[in-house]
Scaffold this active site. Sequence first.
Site, PDB file in Angstrom:
ATOM      1  N   ASN A  59       0.826  -1.207   0.000  1.00 43.75           N
ATOM      2  CA  ASN A  59       0.000   0.000   0.000  1.00 43.75           C
ATOM      3  C   ASN A  59       0.864   1.264   0.000  1.00 43.75           C
ATOM      4  OD1 ASN A  59      -2.426  -1.449   0.083  1.00 43.75           O
ATOM      5  ND2 ASN A  59      -2.367  -1.582   2.308  1.00 43.75           N
TER       6      ASN A  59
ATOM      7  N   HIS B 233     -14.893  -1.350   4.593  1.00 48.22           N
ATOM      8  CA  HIS B 233     -13.845  -2.094   5.300  1.00 48.22           C
ATOM      9  C   HIS B 233     -14.336  -2.650   6.631  1.00 48.22           C
ATOM     10  CE1 HIS B 233      -9.964  -2.544   7.513  1.00 48.22           C
ATOM     11  NE2 HIS B 233      -9.569  -2.950   6.325  1.00 48.22           N
TER      12      HIS B 233
ATOM     13  N   GLU C 173     -16.355   4.140   1.645  1.00 47.61           N
ATOM     14  CA  GLU C 173     -14.969   4.430   1.295  1.00 47.61           C
ATOM     15  C   GLU C 173     -14.994   5.244   0.014  1.00 47.61           C
ATOM     16  OE1 GLU C 173     -12.232   1.005   1.509  1.00 47.61           O
ATOM     17  OE2 GLU C 173     -13.889  -0.097   2.433  1.00 47.61           O
TER      18      GLU C 173
ATOM     19  N   SER D  84     -11.027  -0.980  -1.158  1.00 49.84           N
ATOM     20  CA  SER D  84      -9.712  -1.590  -1.016  1.00 49.84           C
ATOM     21  C   SER D  84      -9.530  -2.897  -1.760  1.00 49.84           C
ATOM     22  CB  SER D  84      -9.410  -1.827   0.475  1.00 49.84           C
ATOM     23  OG  SER D  84     -10.385  -2.678   1.058  1.00 49.84           O
TER      24      SER D  84
ATOM     25  N   ASP E 207     -14.253   7.339   4.141  1.00 52.24           N
ATOM     26  CA  ASP E 207     -12.924   6.827   4.469  1.00 52.24           C
ATOM     27  C   ASP E 207     -12.058   6.894   3.208  1.00 52.24           C
ATOM     28  OD1 ASP E 207     -10.644   5.322   5.091  1.00 52.24           O
ATOM     29  OD2 ASP E 207     -11.761   4.009   6.442  1.00 52.24           O
TER      30      ASP E 207
ATOM     31  N   HIS F 221      -7.335   4.699   0.998  1.00 53.24           N
ATOM     32  CA  HIS F 221      -6.589   4.308  -0.203  1.00 53.24           C
ATOM     33  C   HIS F 221      -6.522   5.431  -1.239  1.00 53.24           C
ATOM     34  CE1 HIS F 221      -6.203   0.067   0.973  1.00 53.24           C
ATOM     35  NE2 HIS F 221      -7.385   0.249   1.540  1.00 53.24           N
TER      36      HIS F 221
ATOM     37  N   LYS G 263      -0.428   4.247   4.457  1.00 62.00           N
ATOM     38  CA  LYS G 263      -0.391   3.747   3.079  1.00 62.00           C
ATOM     39  C   LYS G 263       0.446   4.694   2.226  1.00 62.00           C
ATOM     40  CE  LYS G 263      -4.610   1.049   3.619  1.00 62.00           C
ATOM     41  NZ  LYS G 263      -4.689   1.153   5.079  1.00 62.00           N
TER      42      LYS G 263
END
Length: 394
Positions: A46, A134, A178, A182, A208, A211, A242
């Site tokens: 990541n 997640h 998100e 992910s 979120d 990523h 990440k």
Amino acid sequence: MNKFDDFSDYLHQLKQQEQFRQIPNLIHQGKWILREQHTMLNMSSNDYLGLANDEILKQQFLEKYAKKLPHFSSSSSRLLTGAFPIYEQLETEMANAFNRESCLIFNSGYHANIGILPAIANKKTLIVADKLVHASLIDGIRLSEGDFVRYRHNDLEHLEYILTINQNKYDRMIIVTESIFSMDGDVADLKQLVAFKQRFGNVLLYVDEAHAIGVYGEKGLGIAEQQHCIQQIDFLVGTFGKALASMGAYVICDKVIKDYLVNKVRSFIFSTALPPFSVAWTLFLFEQLASFKARRQHLYVLSEYLRQQIRLLEKPMTSQSCIVPYIIGENKQTQKMAIALQQQGYYCLPIRPPTVPKGTSRIRLSLTADMKLKEIENFMIHLKMFDKQIRKDS
């Protein structure tokens, strides 16, 4: 009967289902992984911008603090004796960068998600979460007193229906998503979520960006920047572990929200604060985030090439990011593919249920900006060869 027999039975079942997990013994050498004397290109990292492997940045950081290194431990929570100036410096820098009132630092994305959601949801709250959020968000929702329903992944019509039938039943509804997912690498339509929030009135938006931070947006501030909706998101959460090559997490929010969270979030109140040394490293990198534009552009080129190549194999593909799944479906074949790729020098890992839905086991390919296009081209030669073999065997 041994008192641990039920544990042993559970582990045996995992092994039978090809779902048994073990902690690998790895040596990291930049973008390479050394495992059992075998060197492999790390395609499961990541470290999206390649900052964790940048020796020049490390040296610059150490030179900056050469005369007085930050403390290696806070030794306490921030509400007791763990309050160091570097925390406020980072929070102020981030709030200014996002042009928002406040920022609050957490020890990890998991700490943020399992702490914030229980703090803001009571028995008069409905949490409406994307089906594929997640596990940390799911755990946070379960710890809350609020009611909980999922909408089909990125299905905005389904979300709208849920909000419509529940608007008058709850004091507050919280949409949880998100920005980049992910496992599939696809992107949420944050602008439409903002439109729902404004339309229904009693809706808060929790996003979120784990990523996305560092990787997307003109200044690297994430999908919220890219979609021009930073100001409209109530809880803009992200991680430092990440693309930002450090540890910890943050929430960007209004000041009243920050003050409330400081007084309410158990994972913040009852945790020893991050080491000031780590926070200083995060600040050092975040201050340079806008200047990493060339890295982001190179990563975009690599990602677009890999996505195109996976599409040619007629695999399910919704990815819009540097996370590119190669979906196989069956656990044993996925495990076999991962081992074959590792033997050819590519550290690829099998992702299986319950991390992903049943029947969607995959190799999760994760690209970083320190890779070269030629390396991805060579990888695809091997992947196509193994893909052909799988089709022949099935």
